[in-house]
Structures are given as C-alpha cells and as structure tokens.
Design an enzyme around this catalytic site. Structure first.
Site, PDB file in Angstrom:
ATOM      1  N   HIS A 177     -11.135  -6.855  -1.114  1.00 37.95           N
ATOM      2  CA  HIS A 177     -10.050  -7.033  -2.080  1.00 37.95           C
ATOM      3  C   HIS A 177      -8.685  -7.121  -1.399  1.00 37.95           C
ATOM      4  O   HIS A 177      -7.650  -7.228  -2.067  1.00 37.95           O
ATOM      5  CB  HIS A 177     -10.090  -5.856  -3.069  1.00 37.95           C
ATOM      6  CG  HIS A 177      -9.359  -6.079  -4.335  1.00 37.95           C
ATOM      7  ND1 HIS A 177      -8.363  -5.229  -4.785  1.00 37.95           N
ATOM      8  CD2 HIS A 177      -9.457  -7.049  -5.280  1.00 37.95           C
ATOM      9  CE1 HIS A 177      -7.899  -5.659  -5.939  1.00 37.95           C
ATOM     10  NE2 HIS A 177      -8.534  -6.758  -6.262  1.00 37.95           N
ATOM     11  N   LYS A 179      -5.298  -8.354   0.584  1.00 36.40           N
ATOM     12  CA  LYS A 179      -4.457  -9.547   0.502  1.00 36.40           C
ATOM     13  C   LYS A 179      -3.356  -9.450   1.539  1.00 36.40           C
ATOM     14  O   LYS A 179      -2.552  -8.514   1.515  1.00 36.40           O
ATOM     15  CB  LYS A 179      -3.824  -9.694  -0.883  1.00 36.40           C
ATOM     16  CG  LYS A 179      -4.810  -9.908  -2.017  1.00 36.40           C
ATOM     17  CD  LYS A 179      -4.690  -8.802  -3.011  1.00 36.40           C
ATOM     18  CE  LYS A 179      -5.536  -9.148  -4.229  1.00 36.40           C
ATOM     19  NZ  LYS A 179      -6.324  -8.047  -4.719  1.00 36.40           N
ATOM     20  N   ASP A 184       2.935 -15.511  12.820  1.00 34.03           N
ATOM     21  CA  ASP A 184       3.369 -15.232  14.197  1.00 34.03           C
ATOM     22  C   ASP A 184       3.453 -13.744  14.518  1.00 34.03           C
ATOM     23  O   ASP A 184       4.234 -13.333  15.376  1.00 34.03           O
ATOM     24  CB  ASP A 184       4.728 -15.886  14.476  1.00 34.03           C
ATOM     25  CG  ASP A 184       4.634 -17.399  14.602  1.00 34.03           C
ATOM     26  OD1 ASP A 184       3.536 -17.886  14.918  1.00 34.03           O
ATOM     27  OD2 ASP A 184       5.653 -18.086  14.380  1.00 34.03           O
ATOM     28  N   HIS A 417      -0.744  -6.930 -13.278  1.00 34.19           N
ATOM     29  CA  HIS A 417      -1.614  -7.008 -12.105  1.00 34.19           C
ATOM     30  C   HIS A 417      -1.019  -6.272 -10.904  1.00 34.19           C
ATOM     31  O   HIS A 417      -1.686  -6.123  -9.884  1.00 34.19           O
ATOM     32  CB  HIS A 417      -1.886  -8.471 -11.739  1.00 34.19           C
ATOM     33  CG  HIS A 417      -3.085  -8.662 -10.872  1.00 34.19           C
ATOM     34  ND1 HIS A 417      -2.998  -8.891  -9.517  1.00 34.19           N
ATOM     35  CD2 HIS A 417      -4.412  -8.646 -11.153  1.00 34.19           C
ATOM     36  CE1 HIS A 417      -4.218  -9.023  -9.003  1.00 34.19           C
ATOM     37  NE2 HIS A 417      -5.089  -8.867  -9.972  1.00 34.19           N
ATOM     38  N   LYS A 419       0.169  -3.297  -8.441  1.00 33.26           N
ATOM     39  CA  LYS A 419      -0.420  -1.989  -8.098  1.00 33.26           C
ATOM     40  C   LYS A 419       0.589  -1.235  -7.233  1.00 33.26           C
ATOM     41  O   LYS A 419       0.766  -1.538  -6.049  1.00 33.26           O
ATOM     42  CB  LYS A 419      -1.733  -2.161  -7.323  1.00 33.26           C
ATOM     43  CG  LYS A 419      -2.764  -3.100  -7.997  1.00 33.26           C
ATOM     44  CD  LYS A 419      -2.962  -4.316  -7.149  1.00 33.26           C
ATOM     45  CE  LYS A 419      -3.992  -5.302  -7.604  1.00 33.26           C
ATOM     46  NZ  LYS A 419      -4.496  -5.374  -8.901  1.00 33.26           N
ATOM     47  N   ASP A 424       7.946  11.552  -6.279  1.00 31.93           N
ATOM     48  CA  ASP A 424       9.079  12.459  -6.059  1.00 31.93           C
ATOM     49  C   ASP A 424      10.374  11.737  -5.705  1.00 31.93           C
ATOM     50  O   ASP A 424      11.252  12.304  -5.046  1.00 31.93           O
ATOM     51  CB  ASP A 424       8.744  13.484  -4.969  1.00 31.93           C
ATOM     52  CG  ASP A 424       7.629  14.429  -5.392  1.00 31.93           C
ATOM     53  OD1 ASP A 424       7.456  14.606  -6.617  1.00 31.93           O
ATOM     54  OD2 ASP A 424       6.930  14.969  -4.520  1.00 31.93           O
TER      55      ASP A 424
END
Length: 521
Positions: A177, A179, A184, A417, A419, A424
C-alpha cells in the site's frame, strides 16, 4: 445409453479437473535467482544534479532537519509529480499501490517514459492488485533500456486475477500500500494519493479528499533506502518474468495516447496546472516556502507481504515507539477507520485520562467501501460514550469549488482519503496508513513522523474551522441513540440516521457488521 451418458459426464468432469489442475500448477511464481540488482543514487552524485544543486545548500542550512511542503490541492499534487519527472537528471524511483490507465495515469506514465528517453534511470514498483488493464503498457515501458518495472506479490494468472486469491490466498491477500515518488534521491512525495483521476480531482465519479507532502533533506535518504529494500524483496518480481511479450510499437501507442489526452478538454485543468505551476521554479531557485523540522520515516518491512515480518519491522510498532502516549490532544484523520475492540479501548483510555480525542472519517454516504464502514459503525457508540469527538465527512462537500479549495486535511471532495494525525500540538504523521486491521496486519505501509508544532497546529485549526463545515458531527442523544448534525452556514440540520442514505444501504451495512470479517477490513 445410460452408460454412455454416465461415461460422457465422467470424461467431462475429468477434463475440467485436469484443466483446473493445470491452471493451479501454472500459478507458481518464477525464480528470482537472476534478478538484476540496483540501488538508489548515491548522495555525492545526487548533489550534482539540478535538484541537488538547488536543494543541498538549503538542506545544509538546516542540519538534522527535512524540508516539508504540504500538497493538499489535487492539481498541485499532480503538477508536482509531473514537474519532478521533468526535473530529474539521473534517477526516478516510483512506488504505488494503484495506477489507473486514465488521464492522469497515462500522462504520468509518459512522463516517466520521456525521462528515460533523456537518460534518466526509472524504477517503477507497483502492487499487482491495482493495475487493471495495464499489462501491455508496463511491459512496453520495461522494454526501454532505462526503465525497469517490478510487480509486488504478482498474480501468474492475469485474467481473471481473482483466481490468484483462490490458489494462494494467504499471500495474495497481502498488498503493498506504499506510495512514494522520488527524484534524484533529492526530493520525494509521499502520502495518501495513488495515481488515478479520482485522486487528482479529474473523475466524474468519486473524488478523494487527500493529502501528500513533498520533502527534501535527510528523510529522502530513508525513502530511497526503503525503496531499495522493497525493490530487492522476495515479493518484487520483474515484469519480464510475469507479463507476456508485447509488440515494439506498443510504446509508441502510449505516447500517442498521451498526446491525444493533452488535447482533450477534460485534461485542460491538469495541463494548465503543470504549465502555470511555479512550484518547480521555486524549488530549483531555492525559494519554495518549506517547513523545516526533524522527520523520520516509518515503514513496514516488505517481508510483511509474505507474513514474515517481525514486530519491530511493523509500522504500527514503530509509531507506538516514536510517539508514545499523548498527554492532552489527538486529532486523527482516517478514511477507513476500523478501530476494533483494542483500538476503542486505547482511544477511550486516552479520553478518560483527559486527552482531547477528535476523529474524522468517512460517513456512509461518502465512503467508497461499505464493508469498511460496517467495521467502523458498530464502534461509534462506544467511542462517543468515552467522550471522543467524532466527525464523518459529507459527500456534499464535493464540486468544482471544492476541488480547488484546500486545507491540511486535504481538498474537499466526495470521499475522504487523507491519512494523518497530530499529537499534543507537537508532531504529526502523514502517509498511507489507515487505522484498520488491514493496514496493521496485512498491507505494507509508509509514512513520516514530523516534529513540527506549526504543521500540528494546522491540523488542529482544520478541526476547529474547516472540518465542521464539511462533515457531520456524530452525537449520542439522551435516548442512547446516535444522531448527526450538519452545519449549513448559521443553520444546523439534524439527522436521526446516517445522512443521505437509503434504508437498503443502512441495512446492508448492518448485516455486514454481523459477519466475522473485521480482520479483513
């Protein structure tokens, strides 16, 4: 006659059994003994690239810190990837769970191809579950001498792929999952977005409110090292071992398809975003306004894809060690939030100890996976009883204006979508990790923990001002029943069941919540 009919049926059954056995025997994965080895661009060479010469002086001015640039706007997120592909001089290392053959997917594939034609080495690692109808394009790309494509946990039977779940469920059920898009070994983009129109604001169907971050500095080395580990893992297979041969002219067809898309009015927003974006000029000119902060990568060991990872190699374990226990505030954004009994107890314990816990997830009308919502909905009452504040994204926040607006929890869209979470007011997490059993136990994930009060404050501000205007607040009435409040300007609308849903949909979710499938969600 009866005997002949019986014999005929027996022969037919035997034939199908032999065919099925042949299919199963052909599903075994090939040997990786002769798989070529490669690694990320070394630091000294990376600093001599255009990106390196522009970025290295700024990194040197902030020892021990990485530069962070949020990309909540979908057009900016697309332009950033396209422009990094164009700016790369030596290497592009690209890793995704889903890559669609649509407007944005085709344009980005051609951008990788164009980079390879000018001498850039391209390594593309994709999960094999999210590349529908892409086999010929990926094999064509792999035929280029400067491009190598690998598939994570591949299916030997290409059509229908679901047969792979029957023949090898324990492996096929585990997906990559992660991404990341790294140029470079100097700049990387990580976050929640896959590659597809719905992630970049181009789809006529579901549009995702998402969040990526662009980073420079020491954390980029961590991403490159992590990519190398996945690239060399037991689950990473060169497409030449998996996909059939394609004609040489197939690559020309991909280029032509990209040319046609560039002339399509539907692609105008993306083409203009790339043409008019000042992002790459500011990055190369050293003027891109970044937040400089200590950042650490957290990532699952790719052995998790085979069920072999140890506890210390799991992202969830690393997060727990790094972040510890919150003292006063947690603000969590998770589209597929399935807390389970363990998670409910953990969040409830925080709330009982005086920690302010606020959670945003998808509403039933906004989610794109009803089964996941079923795994979450049954825990709402327990969360609210513990004093936790609960918001659910409304699909009604979509639209043209929404696609252009942005906040640190992602541009408004028809389905959440992004996440991310803040703790704190001091640190944040951004990445691919959902708070659900699948992210914890099955899929591999990637993200950053960033020690930045400024970024944490942005998430807090979003919960104070942006989220209440794009989400329903879920509350518990005196009759011990849930209700939802939607704010429309000065007006408040109350719903006594999941807003903007049918009895049928709510019934299906209820039935799904009774099934023992939580571990799969």
């Amino acid at each position: 006659m009866k005997e002949l009919i019986t014999l005929s049926k027996g022969v037919t059954k035997l034939f199908f059994l032999l065919c099925f056995y042949s299919l199963l025997s052909g599903c075994s994965l090939p040997s990786l003994d002769n798989r070529p080895a490669s690694s990320a661009l070394i630091k000294t060479e990376a600093r001599t690239t255009r990106l390196g010469m522009a970025i290295a002086p700024r990194v040197d001015q902030h020892p021990g810190k990485s530069g962070i640039y949020p990309l909540p706007n979908p057009y900016d997120a697309f332009a950033a990837r396209m422009l990094l592909a164009k700016a790369a001089d030596r290497t592009l290392d690209v890793q995704y769970y889903i890559w669609h053959k649509d407007i944005t997917g085709t344009l980005l594939l051609e951008a990788l191809h164009a980079a390879a034609k000018r001498g850039v080495r391209v390594r593309l690692l994709l999960d094999d579950n999210g590349i529908s109808e892409m086999d010929e394009d990926l094999k064509s790309l792999d035929n280029h001498p400067n491009i190598e494509v690998r598939l994570f946990n591949p299916f030997m039977v290409r059509k229908p792929k679901w047969l792979g779940y029957i023949t090898d469920f324990s492996r096929a059920n585990r997906r990559m999952h992660n991404k990341s898009f790294t140029a470079d070994n100097q700049t990387t983009i990580i976050g929640g977005r896959n590659v597809g129109d719905e992630y970049f604001g181009a789809s006529n169907g579901v549009l995702f409110a998402d969040l990526d971050i662009l980073c420079v500095g020491p954390v980029v080395d961590d991403v490159s090292s992590g990519f190398d580990i996945y690239w060399a893992s037991e689950s990473s297979y060169p497409v030449g071992l998996i996909l059939p041969h394609v004609r040489q002219e197939r690559m020309e067809q991909l280029t032509m398809a990209a040319d046609v898309i560039e002339c399509d009015p539907a692609a105008s927003n993306f083409i203009n975003a790339v043409k008019h974006s000042a992002f790459i000029n500011e990055l190369l000119g050293g003027s891109l306004n970044m937040e400089w902060a200590p950042a650490r990568m957290v990532s699952d060991d790719p052995a998790k894809g085979l069920g072999k990872a140890e506890a210390k190699g799991l992202l969830s374990h690393q997060l727990e060690e790094i972040l510890g226990v919150s003292n006063h505030d947690v603000a969590l954004v998770s589209p597929y939030f399935v807390p389970t009994a363990t998670g409910v107890e953990a969040f409830s314990k925080m709330a009982r100890c005086g920690v302010k816990v606020r959670i945003l997830t998808n509403s039933l009308d906004a989610t794109d996976v009803a089964a996941v919502h079923a795994g979450y909905a049954k825990w709402r009452k327990a969360l609210l009883e513990s004093g936790i504040t609960l918001y659910e994204m409304s699909s009604q926040s979509s639209g043209t204006a929404g696609r252009k607006s942005s906040s640190f929890v992602g541009s408004s869209g028809s389905s959440l979508h992004a996440k991310t979470f803040a703790m704190d007011g001091e640190s944040i997490f951004v990445g691919s990790f959902n708070f659900d059993p699948r992210s914890i136990n099955l899929n591999t994930e990637l993200g950053f923990v960033i020690d930045s009060p400024a970024l944490a404050r942005q998430i807090g501000i979003a919960f104070d001002s942006v989220i209440p205007t794009h989400a329903y607040q879920v509350l518990l009435g005196g009759d011990d029943k849930l209700y939802w409040i939607e704010k429309q300007g000065e007006k408040q609308i109350r719903y006594d069941h999941d807003p903007r849903t049918t009895c049928w949909k709510r019934g299906v979710v209820f039935l799904l919540s009774l099934l023992p499938i939580e571990w799969l969600l």
